[in-house]
Design an enzyme around this catalytic site. Structure first.
Site, PDB file in Angstrom:
ATOM      1  CG  ASP A 127      46.422  -2.986 -51.387  1.00  0.00           C
ATOM      2  OD1 ASP A 127      46.337  -1.910 -50.738  1.00  0.00           O
ATOM      3  OD2 ASP A 127      46.765  -3.245 -52.263  1.00  0.00           O
ATOM      4  CE  LYS A 128      36.941  -5.538 -48.436  1.00  0.00           C
ATOM      5  NZ  LYS A 128      35.364  -4.963 -48.451  1.00  0.00           N
TER       6      LYS A 128
END
Length: 181
Positions: free
Chosen positions: A60-61
């Site tokens: 995920d970011k």
């Protein structure tokens, strides 16, 4: 044996380059895929290594950590198979400000889209997510979680820890406002 190489840039640092794959350490806050006019970590790595790379897994970011990027689709398939058979295992570290009822266990449930880009865990077996966790005291009300996903679903770890009342500190989507700060 992986030879340690360190190359610093704003997207990642290089851990190792092998014949069939590269190992990079993705920085937090960097998109995995290109979006909103900015290229993601895979494109940044392709530019750095000057070749097409194939993602084997993703982060995920907001998550930092080690990524394997294959140098061919055949290598990506072989590496993906190793992950699938759990011959390669992934572990994640997370910090929460809430102690779970149990210090270790399995979190299992269906993943379902919720509101505002959120996911939730359900009692269903549809889109099943299975996450193993171990929790340790860090003192001062903080808990360290060692988390091993048995499946690979979007936001799986974040949703799993929230479901046991121990959302990850700093998580802008799943943590309480106090834990987010």
């Amino acid at each position: 044996m992986l030879e340690a190489i360190t190359v610093e840039n704003e997207y990642f640092s290089v851990v190792s380059e092998e014949d069939d794959f590269v190992v990079i350490n993705k920085r937090p806050g960097i998109n995995f895929h290109s979006e909103d006019g900015e290229f993601g970590v895979v494109v940044a790595a392709e530019r750095y290594f000057k070749q097409k790379l194939f993602s084997v897994h993703r982060l995920d970011k907001m998550t930092s950590g080690i990524l394997l990027l294959a140098k061919s689709s055949a290598a990506a398939n072989r590496l993906s198979e190793l992950f699938k058979n759990q011959d390669i295992q992934k572990f994640y570290l997370a910090i929460s400000d809430k102690k779970p009822k149990k210090t270790q266990g399995l979190i299992k449930g269906g993943m379902e889209k919720s509101r505002r880009s959120m996911w939730k865990l359900t009692r269903s077996n549809d889109n099943l997510a299975i996450t193993q966790f171990f929790s340790f005291s860090l003192g001062e009300g903080k808990r360290l979680f060692v988390v091993k996903p048995k499946t690979g679903k979007t936001h799986q770890i974040r949703v799993a820890l929230k479901s046991i009342g121990s959302a990850i500190c700093g998580d802008s989507i799943y943590a309480t406002e106090e834990a987010h700060r």
